[in-house]
Design a protein around this motif. Structure first.
Motif, PDB file in Angstrom:
ATOM      1  N   PHE A  35       0.994  -1.126  -0.005  1.00 18.37           N
ATOM      2  CA  PHE A  35      -0.034   0.030  -0.156  1.00 18.37           C
ATOM      3  C   PHE A  35       0.895   1.225  -0.166  1.00 18.37           C
ATOM      4  O   PHE A  35       0.539   2.148  -0.790  1.00 18.37           O
ATOM      5  CB  PHE A  35      -0.830   0.120   1.193  1.00 18.37           C
ATOM      6  N   ASP A  54      10.371   3.346   6.158  1.00 18.18           N
ATOM      7  CA  ASP A  54       9.926   1.958   6.635  1.00 18.18           C
ATOM      8  C   ASP A  54      11.048   1.708   7.806  1.00 18.18           C
ATOM      9  O   ASP A  54      12.139   1.728   7.666  1.00 18.18           O
ATOM     10  CB  ASP A  54      10.006   0.923   5.658  1.00 18.18           C
ATOM     11  N   LYS A 368      -2.525  -7.292  -4.070  1.00 20.98           N
ATOM     12  CA  LYS A 368      -2.526  -7.238  -5.719  1.00 20.98           C
ATOM     13  C   LYS A 368      -3.243  -5.935  -6.069  1.00 20.98           C
ATOM     14  O   LYS A 368      -2.920  -5.288  -7.268  1.00 20.98           O
ATOM     15  CB  LYS A 368      -3.976  -8.180  -6.253  1.00 20.98           C
TER      16      LYS A 368
HETATM   17  C1  LIG Z   1      -0.924 -15.147   4.914  1.00 20.18           C
HETATM   18  C2  LIG Z   1      -1.544 -14.109   3.957  1.00 20.18           C
HETATM   19  C3  LIG Z   1      -1.986 -14.235   2.557  1.00 20.18           C
HETATM   20  C4  LIG Z   1      -2.583 -13.146   1.783  1.00 20.18           C
HETATM   21  N1  LIG Z   1      -2.879 -13.555   0.776  1.00 20.18           N
HETATM   22  C5  LIG Z   1      -3.233 -12.405  -0.211  1.00 20.18           C
HETATM   23  C6  LIG Z   1      -3.595 -12.822  -1.664  1.00 20.18           C
HETATM   24  O1  LIG Z   1      -3.284 -13.774  -2.206  1.00 20.18           O
HETATM   25  N2  LIG Z   1      -3.664 -11.736  -2.395  1.00 20.18           N
HETATM   26  C7  LIG Z   1      -3.897 -10.490  -1.967  1.00 20.18           C
HETATM   27  O2  LIG Z   1      -3.973  -9.593  -2.950  1.00 20.18           O
HETATM   28  N3  LIG Z   1      -3.460 -10.247  -0.814  1.00 20.18           N
HETATM   29  C8  LIG Z   1      -3.401 -10.928   0.185  1.00 20.18           C
HETATM   30  N4  LIG Z   1      -2.888 -10.725   1.427  1.00 20.18           N
HETATM   31  C9  LIG Z   1      -2.988  -9.586   1.982  1.00 20.18           C
HETATM   32  C10 LIG Z   1      -1.922  -8.751   1.660  1.00 20.18           C
HETATM   33  O3  LIG Z   1      -0.673  -9.312   1.779  1.00 20.18           O
HETATM   34  C11 LIG Z   1      -1.951  -7.514   2.473  1.00 20.18           C
HETATM   35  O4  LIG Z   1      -3.124  -6.818   2.515  1.00 20.18           O
HETATM   36  C12 LIG Z   1      -0.966  -6.483   1.950  1.00 20.18           C
HETATM   37  O5  LIG Z   1       0.284  -6.863   1.893  1.00 20.18           O
HETATM   38  C13 LIG Z   1      -0.918  -5.207   3.001  1.00 20.18           C
HETATM   39  O6  LIG Z   1       0.011  -4.396   2.440  1.00 20.18           O
HETATM   40  P1  LIG Z   1       0.214  -3.015   3.517  1.00 20.18           P
HETATM   41  O7  LIG Z   1       1.356  -2.190   2.833  1.00 20.18           O
HETATM   42  O8  LIG Z   1      -0.956  -2.511   3.816  1.00 20.18           O
HETATM   43  O9  LIG Z   1       1.065  -3.741   5.048  1.00 20.18           O
HETATM   44  P2  LIG Z   1       2.369  -4.209   4.972  1.00 20.18           P
HETATM   45  O10 LIG Z   1       3.045  -5.298   3.973  1.00 20.18           O
HETATM   46  O11 LIG Z   1       2.416  -4.943   6.360  1.00 20.18           O
HETATM   47  O12 LIG Z   1       3.355  -2.848   5.312  1.00 20.18           O
HETATM   48  C14 LIG Z   1       3.307  -2.089   6.437  1.00 20.18           C
HETATM   49  C15 LIG Z   1       4.814  -1.534   6.454  1.00 20.18           C
HETATM   50  O13 LIG Z   1       4.861  -0.495   7.548  1.00 20.18           O
HETATM   51  C16 LIG Z   1       6.032  -0.664   8.261  1.00 20.18           C
HETATM   52  N5  LIG Z   1       5.657  -0.119   9.567  1.00 20.18           N
HETATM   53  C17 LIG Z   1       4.784  -0.430  10.360  1.00 20.18           C
HETATM   54  N6  LIG Z   1       5.193   0.471  11.646  1.00 20.18           N
HETATM   55  C18 LIG Z   1       5.943   1.174  11.228  1.00 20.18           C
HETATM   56  C19 LIG Z   1       6.475   2.396  11.906  1.00 20.18           C
HETATM   57  N7  LIG Z   1       6.131   2.772  13.179  1.00 20.18           N
HETATM   58  N8  LIG Z   1       7.400   3.067  11.430  1.00 20.18           N
HETATM   59  C20 LIG Z   1       8.086   2.680  10.277  1.00 20.18           C
HETATM   60  N9  LIG Z   1       7.487   1.714   9.242  1.00 20.18           N
HETATM   61  C21 LIG Z   1       6.264   0.857   9.836  1.00 20.18           C
HETATM   62  C22 LIG Z   1       6.242  -2.292   8.248  1.00 20.18           C
HETATM   63  O14 LIG Z   1       7.815  -2.270   8.525  1.00 20.18           O
HETATM   64  C23 LIG Z   1       5.709  -2.746   7.042  1.00 20.18           C
HETATM   65  O15 LIG Z   1       6.987  -2.714   5.940  1.00 20.18           O
HETATM   66  C24 LIG Z   1      -2.535 -11.883   2.363  1.00 20.18           C
HETATM   67  C25 LIG Z   1      -1.751 -11.500   3.599  1.00 20.18           C
HETATM   68  C26 LIG Z   1      -1.524 -12.550   4.474  1.00 20.18           C
HETATM   69  C27 LIG Z   1      -1.165 -12.371   5.881  1.00 20.18           C
END
Ligand SMILES: Cc1cc2nc3c(=O)[nH]c(=O)nc-3n(C[C@H](O)[C@H](O)[C@H](O)COP(=O)(O)OP(=O)(O)OC[C@H]3O[C@@H](n4cnc5c(N)ncnc54)[C@H](O)[C@@H]3O)c2cc1C
Length: 395
Positions: A35, A54, A368
């Motif tokens: 995201f 990050d 995705k």
């Molecule tokens: C087992 C599993 C299977 C999944 N399967 C699918 C799938 O098949 N298809 C699909 O589309 N989605 C799938 N998902 C969902 C998808 O992986 C997540 O919705 C997506 O990766 C979320 O991305 P994000 O950037 O919101 O969070 P994250 O990837 O968790 O990124 C958040 C980032 O913030 C950083 N951060 C947090 N707090 C701080 C702070 N205080 N200071 C600095 N940095 C910080 C962390 O280090 C991290 O890098 C799955 C999830 C899981 C767990």
């Protein structure tokens, strides 16, 4: 991967406009997962001065985006909003794959294995697939057995093959986005961030774990499953984190091809369903169990397997793919789900700070959508689109 049950919805419902930020304005994006990384890139392309921060790096092992693969599929039941968002995302993933000369998408198809004559999560998406000229193919039991002899079809009614879906290389993609962001002029910092003080309905700055502070016109926290703890008063009960396990089983040494070439599969029994991503980078036959696990702390939680969940996965594997009955477990991962109460994403500003935005709630299906979501958020910040109703804090 998670199959949330969404209400039928289109993205055309009127949402909430935000205060427009002029190009040249500064933005700090915290979190370089799917995201935050994609959103930082699209904000940069809109002419903002963007810093991406990050704590542990893009696609790190603690993050939700840090696994090897994630499913990309259009099927969202009657929810046209996410169907359309996925269609846009698929186009953007493929464009960036060419731009960055990096393999990100594996277009292996997604096979939905259906137990009943009517499987709403798939059937209700068929009209959208036809509208986009991306039709699914219905496979009767005899056809499943002919094409995929490794499948036990005894308890199935039929299957649907979505030939446009497949999987994405997850952690590698986060790193590709990060590199692309730097190459286009974005600034990056590796540090843990804490929000500073609020004054006059604005966040005044960020405190970084390297001792520095950072000021920007707008702050966007895309912190996945950490959001609830970062903003406990507002998000503590809205974004919750559960542990989810995925397993990589070894394919037979004397007959790997039918397993490695098998499409992404989803067993649509409508309960605690199983899904899998075979044959990425020779990592094995990946199996996930989409039952919500226990509450989990993504910073300090140990990533040790729960033998009960593993034994369920093994039992299911032996049933559906009898040739993998005795397959060894070759790798595994514990990943955090960052759940919102209804499975919809979250994008809104903090109720007490108009320049502080949250982006999250991927709820097991967000990865995705990264590029399409990033593009959409950049349009919202630029004042060209309202926030979709289903992303708001009070929806
Ligand atoms: C087992 C599993 C299977 C999944 N399967 C699918 C799938 O098949 N298809 C699909 O589309 N989605 C799938 N998902 C969902 C998808 O992986 C997540 O919705 C997506 O990766 C979320 O991305 P994000 O950037 O919101 O969070 P994250 O990837 O968790 O990124 C958040 C980032 O913030 C950083 N951060 C947090 N707090 C701080 C702070 N205080 N200071 C600095 N940095 C910080 C962390 O280090 C991290 O890098 C799955 C999830 C899981 C767990």
């Amino acid at each position: 991967m998670s199959l949330n049950t969404f209400a039928p919805q289109t993205g055309k419902a009127t949402g909430k406009p935000v205060e427009r930020l002029q190009p040249g304005g500064s933005i700090a994006v915290v979190g370089a997962g799917s995201f935050g990384g994609w959103t930082a890139l699209y904000l940069l392309r809109k002419g903002y001065n963007v810093t991406l921060i990050d704590a542990w790096g893009p696609g790190n092992s603690r993050s939700s985006s840090g696994d090897e693969t994630r499913v990309i599929r259009s099927t969202y039941g009657a929810n046209e909003f996410y169907f359309d968002l996925n269609v846009r995302a698929l186009t953007l993933w493929k464009e960036h794959e060419v731009q960055w000369k990096t393999r990100l998408v594996q277009n292996k198809g997604v096979l939905w294995m259906c137990y009943e004559a009517h499987t709403p999560v798939v059937d209700n998406s068929i009209p959208f697939a036809e509208k986009h000229h991306m039709p699914y193919e219905r496979l009767e039991k005899t056809e499943i057995a002919k094409r995929y002899p490794i499948v036990n079809t005894d308890d199935l009614s039929h299957a649907w093959l979505d030939p446009y879906g497949g999987c994405l290389r997850a952690r590698e993609a986060c790193q590709a986005v990060y590199k692309g962001f730097i190459a286009e002029g974005g600034k990056v910092i590796q540090a843990q961030v804490m929000p500073g003080k609020f004054e006059h309905h604005r966040l005044t700055g960020l405190q970084l774990s390297n001792g520095q502070s950072l000021q920007a016109d707008l702050y966007l926290f895309a912190c996945g499953s950490w959001l609830g703890k970062l903003f406990p008063d507002v998000l503590g009960s809205i974004i919750t984190c559960t542990r989810q396990e995925v397993y990589y089983f070894g394919v037979p040494h004397d007959n790997p091809a039918p397993y490695e070439n098998f499409p992404v599969w989803i067993d649509a029994d409508g309960k605690d369903f199983y899904y899998g991503i075979p044959g990425n980078n020779y990592r094995g036959f990946k199996v996930g169990v989409d039952e919500r696990g226990e509450a989990f702390d993504p910073t300090v939680g140990d990533r040790v397997l729960n033998p009960n969940v593993l034994s369920k996965a093994r039992k299911f594997l032996a049933h559906r793919f009898p040739g993998l009955k005795d397959a060894p477990l070759v790798e595994n991962r514990v990943c955090p789900y960052e759940n919102s109460p209804d499975g919809n994403f979250l994008f809104d500003h903090h109720p007490e700070a108009n320049n502080l935005f949250f982006l999250g709630g991927g709820s097991g299906h967000g990865f995705k959508h990264g590029p399409a979501l990033g593009e959409l958020i950049s349009e919202i910040i630029a004042g060209n689109k309202p926030i979709p109703q289903q992303f708001l804090l009070n929806r």
